[in-house]
Design a protein around this motif. Structure first.
Motif: not given
Length: 154
Positions: A44-71
């Protein structure tokens, strides 16, 4: 067999590369079928959308991490503490650790969050890599242990 120092070294390397935004190094930390999830303990955080992830496969994991880290803030520091093994199998181990995250605000260290990290490290052609990384960040106010409704993330 993967031992505790190998897991500690892998996690330290991962969080260090993550904080620095060393995107080119990130894929080497994960198995091809890696799973990554992240959420707050309350959901229930105000930024739950920003921190919430559930991804599979190296490419998808890294893609989510890159987007998250850049922001995310820079500098940002993730520290894995109390890393320990919770299960050992022939080519993989499960681990648990605490996570402590800081940033700099007003020229002072500021706590971003703490949390619990659960995961699996697997031998991938002789190299230990993260096969599963589940992060649950603490955002619920602390109460007396006997009053807590949830003691540990699943």
């Amino acid at each position: 067999m993967i031992d505790l120092p190998a897991v500690q070294g892998l996690l330290a390397s991962w969080w260090f590369a993550y904080d620095r935004g060393d995107f080119d190094a990130w894929p080497d930390h994960f198995t091809a079928d890696a799973h990554f999830s992240c959420r707050s303990d309350s959901g229930e955080t105000a930024f739950e959308e920003f921190i919430r992830a559930d991804v599979r496969g190296r490419d998808e994991v890294v893609a989510w991490q890159v987007e998250h880290r850049r922001n995310s803030p820079y500098p940002l520091r993730h520290m894995a503490t109390n890393v320990h093994l919770t299960a050992t199998r022939a080519a993989e181990v499960d681990f648990a650790s605490y996570l402590f995250v800081t940033q700099i605000l007003g020229q002072a260290v500021s706590n971003v969050s703490s949390g619990v990290v659960l995961g699996t490290v697997r031998d991938d052609e002789g190299v230990p890599r993260i096969a599963d990384l589940r992060v649950v960040l603490d955002f619920t106010d602390s109460v007396a242990f006997t009053d807590a409704t949830r003691h540990e993330p699943a």
